[in-house]
Design an enzyme around this catalytic site. Structure first.
Site, mmCIF file in Angstrom:
data_model
loop_
_atom_site.group_PDB
_atom_site.id
_atom_site.type_symbol
_atom_site.label_atom_id
_atom_site.label_comp_id
_atom_site.label_asym_id
_atom_site.label_seq_id
_atom_site.Cartn_x
_atom_site.Cartn_y
_atom_site.Cartn_z
ATOM 1 N N GLN A 1 -35.446 -33.286 -20.714
ATOM 2 C CA GLN A 1 -34.749 -32.796 -19.702
ATOM 3 C C GLN A 1 -33.482 -33.540 -19.900
ATOM 4 O OE1 GLN A 1 -36.743 -32.676 -16.124
ATOM 5 N NE2 GLN A 1 -37.325 -34.678 -16.693
ATOM 6 N N ASP B 1 -44.776 -32.992 -6.841
ATOM 7 C CA ASP B 1 -43.094 -32.980 -6.484
ATOM 8 C C ASP B 1 -42.594 -32.703 -8.003
ATOM 9 O OD1 ASP B 1 -41.542 -36.200 -5.499
ATOM 10 O OD2 ASP B 1 -40.822 -34.228 -5.947
HETATM 11 N N1 SAM Z 1 -38.148 -35.842 -5.817
HETATM 12 C C1 SAM Z 1 -37.069 -34.960 -6.257
HETATM 13 C C2 SAM Z 1 -36.543 -34.584 -4.971
HETATM 14 O O1 SAM Z 1 -36.031 -35.415 -4.028
HETATM 15 O O2 SAM Z 1 -36.245 -33.438 -4.987
HETATM 16 C C3 SAM Z 1 -37.047 -33.939 -7.144
HETATM 17 C C4 SAM Z 1 -38.354 -33.806 -7.719
HETATM 18 S S1 SAM Z 1 -38.606 -35.107 -9.021
HETATM 19 C C5 SAM Z 1 -37.228 -35.596 -9.947
HETATM 20 C C6 SAM Z 1 -39.289 -33.605 -10.224
HETATM 21 C C7 SAM Z 1 -40.002 -34.652 -11.344
HETATM 22 O O3 SAM Z 1 -41.171 -33.817 -11.839
HETATM 23 C C8 SAM Z 1 -39.105 -34.975 -12.724
HETATM 24 O O4 SAM Z 1 -38.948 -36.209 -12.576
HETATM 25 C C9 SAM Z 1 -39.830 -34.164 -13.734
HETATM 26 O O5 SAM Z 1 -39.502 -35.072 -14.925
HETATM 27 C C10 SAM Z 1 -41.340 -34.256 -13.170
HETATM 28 N N2 SAM Z 1 -42.058 -33.240 -13.880
HETATM 29 C C11 SAM Z 1 -41.823 -31.983 -14.337
HETATM 30 N N3 SAM Z 1 -42.646 -31.730 -15.063
HETATM 31 C C12 SAM Z 1 -43.709 -32.554 -15.237
HETATM 32 C C13 SAM Z 1 -45.116 -32.608 -15.744
HETATM 33 N N4 SAM Z 1 -45.706 -31.437 -16.460
HETATM 34 N N5 SAM Z 1 -45.831 -33.586 -15.295
HETATM 35 C C14 SAM Z 1 -45.389 -34.495 -14.475
HETATM 36 N N6 SAM Z 1 -44.182 -34.662 -14.186
HETATM 37 C C15 SAM Z 1 -43.490 -33.672 -14.406
#
Ligand code: SAM
Length: 281
Positions: free
Chosen positions: A35, A159
């Site tokens: 991303q 998350d």
């Molecule tokens: N915690 C944040 C908030 O305050 O809204 C938003 C969510 S956090 C940044 C979302 C994370 O999910 C991202 O860092 C993304 O890289 C991760 N992610 C997406 N798909 C994933 C997967 N298949 N396995 C592990 N992590 C994943």
């Protein structure tokens, strides 16, 4: 000064709406294998994190998300000792999980190391517990990780980003069946479940999946500025207890002064849903 605009009119959002935040300097931009990550300074809300054009968090408002995705399931569980976080690369959910002294280990599986690295650098108060000895941080795909750990966890937090790209698999039945198998017999799962205003199709599909896998599931709400509609939801799914059957009320009261958003009244109140939001359950 200029404006950062999240356009809610392409890919999974088809709203013809925008979320705009006045920003200062763009202090980071990078493309990982998964991303695009952008980080902006803002005059009023601290630093802003954006993934693939979508607001993830601002320093000023992140507690409304991280406290709610963590403390609702953790205080609803009688004795959470092993917790799994799928996603959560900014470190906020891990920071909240590790406030619970009874948690012996928190495993965090984040697919994108760039998010972790830049959260440490630009969001130090959110990434503050990433070196906690009780945290096991893995840079891996949560869809794959979950296949290898049966009956290992008391609580699982999903998350994730929106159900596109790397996070698409985190909304599938196969994934939740594996989460079910990875939870102990009284395990509880919470997952970010998008906007109850603008994501009804995704929510309906998610709850069809949860209802087919868990004996009990429901939705709870948080008010999160700069998320589409400002009202955000989390799925609560449980193998044994409903949210109000095994509440650790004393521990919850004790943690009240440390927190910005979550408190015992919010714990009970966040499950009260407007009528139209109940239709997805
Ligand atoms: N915690 C944040 C908030 O305050 O809204 C938003 C969510 S956090 C940044 C979302 C994370 O999910 C991202 O860092 C993304 O890289 C991760 N992610 C997406 N798909 C994933 C997967 N298949 N396995 C592990 N992590 C994943």
């Amino acid at each position: 000064m200029e404006w950062f605009n999240e356009q809610l009119d392409e890919s999974i959002f088809d709203l013809g709406a925008r979320i705009s935040i006045k920003v200062g300097k763009k202090i980071f931009e990078g493309q990982s294998d998964f991303q695009k990550l952008e980080i902006y300074e803002t005059p009023k809300f601290g630093n802003l994190m954006v993934l693939d054009g979508a607001v993830m968090l601002t320093e000023a408002n992140e507690a409304a998300y991280h406290e709610m995705i963590s403390h609702v399931p953790l205080f609803a569980h009688p004795n959470p000792e092993r917790v799994l976080i799928i996603g959560g690369g900014d470190g906020g959910a891990a920071r909240e999980v590790l406030r619970h002294p009874g948690v012996k280990e928190c495993v965090m599986v984040e697919i994108d190391g760039l998010v972790v690295e830049k959260s440490r650098e630009y969001f130090p108060t959110i990434a503050s517990e990433l070196d906690n000895p009780r945290l096991t941080l893995l840079i891996a795909d949560g869809v794959k990780y979950i296949e290898e750990n049966q009956s290992a966890f008391d609580v699982i937090l999903v998350d994730s980003t929106d159900p596109v790209g790397p996070a698409e698999g985190l909304f599938s039945k196969a994934f939740y069946e594996k989460c079910f198998a990875s939870l102990k017999e009284d395990g509880i799962l919470a997952a970010q479940a998008e906007s109850p205003y603008y994501f009804r199709k995704t929510q309906k599909e998610l709850f069809e999946v949860l209802k087919s896998v868990f004996p009990y599931s429901t939705l709870y709400l948080s008010a999160i500025p700069f998320y589409p509609s400002g009202t955000w939801s989390f799925a609560f799914a449980s193998k044994k207890y409903k949210q109000n059957e095994q509440v650790r009320t004393e521990a919850m009261e004790k943690m009240r002064p440390e927190l910005r958003y979550f408190n015992p009244e919010v714990f009970y109140g966040c499950f009260a849903l407007p009528t139209f939001m109940r239709e997805v359950l």
